[in-house]
Motif scaffolding. Structure first.
Motif, short mmCIF file in Angstrom:
data_model
loop_
_atom_site.label_atom_id
_atom_site.label_comp_id
_atom_site.label_asym_id
_atom_site.label_seq_id
_atom_site.Cartn_x
_atom_site.Cartn_y
_atom_site.Cartn_z
N GLU A 4 4.92 76.43 40.90
CA GLU A 4 4.12 77.08 41.92
C GLU A 4 2.75 77.41 41.35
O GLU A 4 2.63 78.01 40.28
CB GLU A 4 4.83 78.34 42.42
N ALA A 5 1.71 77.01 42.09
CA ALA A 5 0.34 77.21 41.61
C ALA A 5 -0.64 77.07 42.77
O ALA A 5 -0.37 76.36 43.74
CB ALA A 5 0.00 76.19 40.51
N PRO A 6 -1.79 77.74 42.69
CA PRO A 6 -2.81 77.59 43.74
C PRO A 6 -3.30 76.15 43.82
O PRO A 6 -3.20 75.40 42.84
CB PRO A 6 -3.93 78.54 43.28
N PRO A 7 -3.83 75.75 44.97
CA PRO A 7 -4.35 74.38 45.10
C PRO A 7 -5.42 74.09 44.05
O PRO A 7 -6.22 74.95 43.70
CB PRO A 7 -4.93 74.36 46.51
N ALA A 8 -5.41 72.86 43.56
CA ALA A 8 -6.39 72.42 42.58
C ALA A 8 -6.61 70.92 42.75
O ALA A 8 -5.78 70.23 43.34
CB ALA A 8 -5.90 72.72 41.16
N PRO A 9 -7.73 70.40 42.28
CA PRO A 9 -8.00 68.96 42.43
C PRO A 9 -6.95 68.12 41.71
O PRO A 9 -6.34 68.55 40.73
CB PRO A 9 -9.38 68.79 41.78
N ALA A 10 -6.76 66.91 42.21
CA ALA A 10 -5.85 65.96 41.56
C ALA A 10 -6.42 65.55 40.21
O ALA A 10 -7.63 65.49 40.01
CB ALA A 10 -5.65 64.74 42.44
N VAL A 11 -5.52 65.29 39.26
CA VAL A 11 -5.92 64.91 37.90
C VAL A 11 -5.07 63.73 37.45
O VAL A 11 -3.85 63.72 37.67
CB VAL A 11 -5.75 66.08 36.91
N MET A 66 13.80 65.50 37.42
CA MET A 66 12.85 66.50 37.90
C MET A 66 13.11 67.83 37.22
O MET A 66 14.27 68.23 37.04
CB MET A 66 12.92 66.67 39.43
N ARG A 67 12.02 68.50 36.86
CA ARG A 67 12.08 69.86 36.33
C ARG A 67 11.24 70.75 37.21
O ARG A 67 10.11 70.40 37.55
CB ARG A 67 11.56 69.91 34.89
N VAL A 68 11.78 71.89 37.59
CA VAL A 68 11.05 72.87 38.38
C VAL A 68 10.89 74.10 37.50
O VAL A 68 11.89 74.73 37.10
CB VAL A 68 11.79 73.22 39.69
N LEU A 69 9.67 74.45 37.18
CA LEU A 69 9.38 75.49 36.20
C LEU A 69 8.96 76.79 36.86
O LEU A 69 8.44 76.81 37.97
CB LEU A 69 8.28 75.01 35.26
N ALA A 70 9.17 77.87 36.12
CA ALA A 70 8.77 79.19 36.61
C ALA A 70 7.27 79.43 36.40
O ALA A 70 6.69 80.33 37.01
CB ALA A 70 9.58 80.27 35.91
N GLU A 71 6.66 78.64 35.53
CA GLU A 71 5.24 78.78 35.24
C GLU A 71 4.70 77.42 34.83
O GLU A 71 5.48 76.50 34.53
CB GLU A 71 5.00 79.81 34.14
N PRO A 72 3.39 77.24 34.78
CA PRO A 72 2.84 75.93 34.41
C PRO A 72 3.32 75.49 33.03
O PRO A 72 3.53 76.32 32.13
CB PRO A 72 1.32 76.18 34.42
N PRO A 73 3.51 74.18 32.85
CA PRO A 73 3.94 73.70 31.52
C PRO A 73 2.88 74.02 30.47
O PRO A 73 1.68 74.02 30.75
CB PRO A 73 4.08 72.18 31.73
N ARG A 79 11.20 77.97 49.62
CA ARG A 79 10.31 78.94 50.26
C ARG A 79 8.94 78.30 50.44
O ARG A 79 8.56 77.40 49.67
CB ARG A 79 10.19 80.22 49.42
N PRO A 80 8.17 78.74 51.41
CA PRO A 80 6.82 78.19 51.59
C PRO A 80 5.90 78.62 50.47
O PRO A 80 6.13 79.65 49.81
CB PRO A 80 6.39 78.76 52.94
N GLY A 81 4.85 77.85 50.26
CA GLY A 81 3.88 78.20 49.23
C GLY A 81 3.26 76.96 48.63
O GLY A 81 3.67 75.83 48.89
N ASP A 82 2.25 77.18 47.79
CA ASP A 82 1.53 76.07 47.17
C ASP A 82 2.24 75.63 45.90
O ASP A 82 2.61 76.45 45.05
CB ASP A 82 0.09 76.49 46.83
N LEU A 83 2.42 74.32 45.78
CA LEU A 83 3.11 73.74 44.62
C LEU A 83 2.19 72.76 43.91
O LEU A 83 1.29 72.15 44.51
CB LEU A 83 4.37 73.01 45.06
N ARG A 84 2.44 72.60 42.64
CA ARG A 84 1.77 71.59 41.82
C ARG A 84 2.85 70.66 41.29
O ARG A 84 3.89 71.12 40.81
CB ARG A 84 1.03 72.26 40.66
N VAL A 85 2.62 69.34 41.40
CA VAL A 85 3.60 68.39 40.90
C VAL A 85 2.90 67.40 39.98
O VAL A 85 1.85 66.86 40.29
CB VAL A 85 4.33 67.65 42.05
N ARG A 86 3.49 67.22 38.80
CA ARG A 86 3.00 66.24 37.83
C ARG A 86 4.01 65.10 37.78
O ARG A 86 5.20 65.33 37.53
CB ARG A 86 2.83 66.88 36.46
N VAL A 87 3.54 63.89 38.00
CA VAL A 87 4.41 62.73 38.06
C VAL A 87 4.18 61.87 36.82
O VAL A 87 3.03 61.49 36.51
CB VAL A 87 4.14 61.89 39.33
#
Length: 571
Positions: free
Chosen positions: A361-368, A286-293, A334-342
């Motif tokens: 960390e990222a605002p909610p978005a549709p699954a892709v 697992m990698r947890v990034l400070a910004e989107p890849p 911490r609480p907040g919206d997350l994005r996870v790519r599997v």
């Protein structure tokens, strides 16, 4: 009396009689003792959930076994800090009445010079007064439940994680030490090291079963938030149950059908990942990034999907196998919206199944769904299944479980006899040596080779050798036909080589250009050397295609059973 606290019947008449006096002593003296315990040691005790398991010795009380399990630095630091305070503690009249008789006759007692004094004296007291340690442990177990004592056991702890853990540990230790000192003092046993050692042993046996103060969970979370840094990365062994593993903040709901994307599903408190295997253990990165890849790289993966999930409190992690000690990797605490790519590979072939998760960390978005290639994913999404993948490299996966796993050169030769092949390697067929001697570094053998002739084709193996990958050697090996070799080592250096009719056709690292010879191109066709999985095995497939014969596990076993190899002379 039995050897463990659980064997002792609580609530004896003696305990009932002495309890009021012990409660008074604890209310009066325990705060002073707790205040004298060093914070670092007190916090370590407060967090204590049992250390290295020590097998109980015959007749040994649980408290002594627990004391042996404590790190020496805790025992010695607490002993040094409390010695003067404990020396001044008064005995509790009548507290020793339930100890029973002293040991009589002669006995042997042994200790080591490295043993902490408090441990040695506690063990010696137990030898002199059999059953007394269990009596003290029983008293402490009742005292921590007494309303006049229970309210002071770290209930009012405040501050950061260390302060709360220290208040918890020091409070229980103080009760145990005051009790031990009161009982031993009444028994005229004035060795302070024994008082402290027994208090430590009783407290360390008791603390793992006691709940932390209610504020501790938030203090831990605050500490994690203060210390968390991005980016974070790591891998863990993850438990799989019912075709699922979870990245979650805690227990999660049962999974659904994974019909939306065939791979990952959002549930309250985390995400579930659908696996090919039903149960077992997987290594997951697992990698947890400070910004989107920066990009979406699907190379080498069968299925890639990403979803959003709202973290309630953060710090989601994987559940590992029972008793697995691992470096924990978790999402931001911490609480907040997350994005996870599997990323998933091998779900149709569980022997190679593996996963990687990327979180940011990222605002909610549709699954892709970024990649859809395995049959399981198509089936879950209700799509027509693609044909099964042809994986010729699977036939060579035995290599990674053999003596060749870290490094070897496998050479296959068509057109020469076994003697001629060994001569080309620079070996003398008349002077074989036992393989076990060739592997013995003390005998200072240099390079060596084992070989076998099967159906007119020679298979040569060098464990951690490279002679078969050398250009001039491979060209010589092909003078009457063809030869190919695959080399790899523990540093992931590789070389795939082909020769025919005395001419080297191609030789380079896996994944690099091997020229335009049609037979070489046919040998490597369809083999993805840029995918790191099964790379060496794919190279062995290419060798087999070029020469018409590969190295089987049966071939290797026969060579190993023969047990002979040939030292190779310097060229």
């Amino acid at each position: 009396m039995g050897d463990n606290d659980s064997d002792r019947t609580p609530g004896t008449a003696h305990e009932d009689e002495v309890m009021p006096a012990l409660v008074q002593a604890i209310v009066r003296e325990a705060p002073r003792v707790a205040a004298a315990v060093p914070v670092t040691a007190a916090a370590a005790l407060g967090r204590w959930r049992g250390g290295q398991e020590h097998r109980a010795r015959p007749g040994e009380p649980e408290a002594i076994r627990a004391l042996r399990g404590l790190p020496v630095w805790i025992v010695e630091r607490v002993h040094g800090a409390l010695e003067l305070t404990v020396r001044a503690l008064p005995p509790v009249a009548g507290a020793a009445a339930g100890l029973g008789d002293r040991a009589t006759g002669t006995f042997a007692f042994g200790s080591m010079s490295t043993e902490a004094e408090a441990l040695r004296e506690a063990r010696f007291f137990d030898t002199c007064r059999p059953g007394a340690v269990e009596v003290i442990a029983g008293l402490v177990s009742r005292l921590v439940e007494h309303e006049a004592v229970a309210g002071s056991l770290g209930a009012d702890a405040a501050g950061d994680e260390e302060a709360v853990a220290a208040a918890h540990g020091a409070a229980y230790l103080a009760v145990a030490v005051v009790t031990a000192a009161g009982v031993l003092g009444d028994a005229a046993y004035d060795k302070v090291a024994a008082h402290i050692g027994l208090g430590l042993g009783v407290a360390s046996a008791l603390l793992p079963s006691r709940s932390m103060p209610v504020v501790y969970e938030e203090a831990v979370l605050a500490k994690k938030r203060a210390e968390y840094r991005l980016p974070a990365f790591g891998s863990m062994q993850v438990a799989v149950r019912d075709h699922v593993f979870a990245l979650a903040e805690g227990p999660v709901a049962e999974p659904g059908e994974f019909a939306d994307n065939g791979l990952v599903e959002v549930v309250d408190g985390g995400v579930l990942v659908r696996t090919g295997r039903e149960t077992g253990v997987l290594e997951v990165r697992m990698r947890v990034l400070a910004e989107p890849p920066a990009k979406i790289d699907t190379q080498g993966w069968h299925e890639v999907a990403e979803v959003s999930w709202p973290a309630r409190r953060g710090d989601a992690t994987f559940v590992g196998p029972k008793h697995y000690n691992h470096r924990r990797i978790a999402t931001p605490p911490r609480p907040g919206d997350l994005r996870v790519r599997v990323y998933a590979y091998g779900r149709d072939d569980v022997e190679t199944e593996n996963y990687e998760l990327v979180v940011w960390e990222a605002p909610p978005a549709p699954a892709v769904v970024h990649a859809r290639a395995d049959r399981l994913g198509h089936r879950l999404r209700g799509e027509p299944e693609p044909p099964g993948a042809d994986l010729p490299e699977a036939a060579y996966r035995w290599v990674s479980q053999s003596a060749l796993s870290e490094g070897a050169t496998v050479t296959v030769v068509v057109g020469l006899t076994l003697r001629e092949v060994l001569q080309a390697f620079g070996a003398d067929i008349r002077e074989p040596e036992p393989i076990e001697d060739l592997l013995d570094s003390d005998l200072e053998f240099g390079p060596w080779v084992t070989a076998s002739e099967v159906d007119g084709i020679v298979l040569a193996i060098e464990e951690n050798g490279i002679r078969g990958a050398q250009r001039e050697v491979l060209a010589e090996l092909s003078r009457e036909g063809r030869a190919a070799s695959m080399f790899w080592n523990v540093n992931a250096v590789t070389r795939l080589s082909f020769a025919r009719d005395g001419e080297l056709l191609a030789s380079d690292e896996l994944g690099r250009s091997l020229g335009d010879d049609p037979e070489v191109a046919a040998a490597v066709e369809g083999l993805d050397f840029h995918d790191w999985r099964d790379r060496y095995e794919k190279g062995l497939v290419a060798v087999e295609r070029f020469t018409g014969r590969g190295l089987t596990v049966e071939d290797f076993d026969e060579i190993q059973e023969a047990g002979m190899g040939y030292p190779v002379a310097d060229l």
